[in-house]
Design a protein around this motif. Structure first.
Motif, PDB file in Angstrom:
ATOM      1  N   PRO A 271     -15.602  -9.408  -2.166  1.00 26.50           N
ATOM      2  CA  PRO A 271     -16.565 -10.233  -2.898  1.00 26.50           C
ATOM      3  C   PRO A 271     -16.480 -11.708  -2.474  1.00 26.50           C
ATOM      4  O   PRO A 271     -15.388 -12.252  -2.304  1.00 26.50           O
ATOM      5  CB  PRO A 271     -16.136 -10.076  -4.359  1.00 26.50           C
ATOM      6  N   PHE A 272     -17.629 -12.319  -2.292  1.00 24.01           N
ATOM      7  CA  PHE A 272     -17.712 -13.733  -1.918  1.00 24.01           C
ATOM      8  C   PHE A 272     -18.943 -14.288  -2.614  1.00 24.01           C
ATOM      9  O   PHE A 272     -20.060 -14.183  -2.138  1.00 24.01           O
ATOM     10  CB  PHE A 272     -17.840 -13.865  -0.393  1.00 24.01           C
ATOM     11  N   ARG A 273     -18.724 -14.833  -3.813  1.00 23.67           N
ATOM     12  CA  ARG A 273     -19.815 -15.359  -4.631  1.00 23.67           C
ATOM     13  C   ARG A 273     -19.810 -16.880  -4.547  1.00 23.67           C
ATOM     14  O   ARG A 273     -18.771 -17.510  -4.771  1.00 23.67           O
ATOM     15  CB  ARG A 273     -19.652 -14.926  -6.076  1.00 23.67           C
ATOM     16  N   VAL A 274     -20.974 -17.444  -4.256  1.00 21.13           N
ATOM     17  CA  VAL A 274     -21.107 -18.896  -4.138  1.00 21.13           C
ATOM     18  C   VAL A 274     -22.135 -19.370  -5.165  1.00 21.13           C
ATOM     19  O   VAL A 274     -23.241 -18.832  -5.237  1.00 21.13           O
ATOM     20  CB  VAL A 274     -21.568 -19.304  -2.723  1.00 21.13           C
ATOM     21  N   PHE A 275     -21.749 -20.379  -5.905  1.00 19.64           N
ATOM     22  CA  PHE A 275     -22.630 -21.003  -6.896  1.00 19.64           C
ATOM     23  C   PHE A 275     -22.768 -22.469  -6.534  1.00 19.64           C
ATOM     24  O   PHE A 275     -21.785 -23.125  -6.210  1.00 19.64           O
ATOM     25  CB  PHE A 275     -22.028 -20.873  -8.304  1.00 19.64           C
ATOM     26  N   TYR A 276     -23.969 -23.000  -6.584  1.00 20.09           N
ATOM     27  CA  TYR A 276     -24.193 -24.391  -6.198  1.00 20.09           C
ATOM     28  C   TYR A 276     -25.138 -25.085  -7.166  1.00 20.09           C
ATOM     29  O   TYR A 276     -25.904 -24.447  -7.880  1.00 20.09           O
ATOM     30  CB  TYR A 276     -24.762 -24.472  -4.776  1.00 20.09           C
ATOM     31  N   SER A 277     -25.039 -26.411  -7.152  1.00 17.39           N
ATOM     32  CA  SER A 277     -25.994 -27.231  -7.888  1.00 17.39           C
ATOM     33  C   SER A 277     -26.319 -28.452  -7.038  1.00 17.39           C
ATOM     34  O   SER A 277     -25.549 -28.843  -6.152  1.00 17.39           O
ATOM     35  CB  SER A 277     -25.427 -27.664  -9.245  1.00 17.39           C
ATOM     36  N   PHE A 278     -27.494 -29.031  -7.294  1.00 16.21           N
ATOM     37  CA  PHE A 278     -27.937 -30.243  -6.597  1.00 16.21           C
ATOM     38  C   PHE A 278     -27.914 -31.413  -7.563  1.00 16.21           C
ATOM     39  O   PHE A 278     -27.982 -31.237  -8.774  1.00 16.21           O
ATOM     40  CB  PHE A 278     -29.361 -30.078  -6.065  1.00 16.21           C
ATOM     41  N   GLN A 279     -27.860 -32.596  -6.997  1.00 22.66           N
ATOM     42  CA  GLN A 279     -27.912 -33.808  -7.818  1.00 22.66           C
ATOM     43  C   GLN A 279     -29.308 -33.959  -8.386  1.00 22.66           C
ATOM     44  O   GLN A 279     -30.282 -33.540  -7.843  1.00 22.66           O
ATOM     45  CB  GLN A 279     -27.590 -35.054  -6.991  1.00 22.66           C
TER      46      GLN A 279
END
Length: 132
Positions: free
Chosen positions: A124-132
């Motif tokens: 498993p390789f889960r990536v979560f991101y957010s932007f400014q």
């Protein structure tokens, strides 16, 4: 009940309703690596990559380019031994002239490629991101 009940094991997605602390707790519960980079202070591609490299403890010789990032997320980590899974959080990726939409998409594509790489290895390789 798993926080990831509705989240595929190899995905790159917006953090949306998840909170960082909950993601960290779930990674610990699953005994997976938790990698976190807070990128709000970064303005350029080099600064974003340096922030990630520092937060993820990449080797000093990290080249600070997208190819080097891909290598560190896949080959280098794979050579470190058997991996059980990853939860990655990239918080507050910049939206600046020197790190524009194209740069953000390229960065996320590198993480998508890493997710595909680990999917082939059934990790498993889960990536979560957010932007400014």
């Amino acid at each position: 009940m798993s926080l990831f009940k509705t989240v595929p094991p190899n995905i790159v997605q917006s953090i949306r309703a998840f909170r960082v602390v909950e993601l960290q707790q779930e990674a610990a519960r699953l005994d997976q690596h938790f990698l976190y980079a807070y990128c709000a202070e970064a303005v350029t591609k080099q600064q974003v990559l340096t922030t990630i490299a520092t937060a993820f403890h990449f080797p000093r010789h990290f080249g600070k380019n997208f190819d080097a990032l891909a290598d560190c997320l896949t080959d280098l980590t794979h050579k470190a031994g058997k991996q059980i899974g990853f939860v990655v959080v990239l918080e507050q990726l910049p939206n600046t002239q020197k790190f524009d939409k194209e740069a953000r998409e390229t960065l996320l594509d590198v993480f998508r490629d890493a997710a595909d790489y680990w999917a082939e290895k059934k990790v498993p390789f889960r990536v979560f991101y957010s932007f400014q």
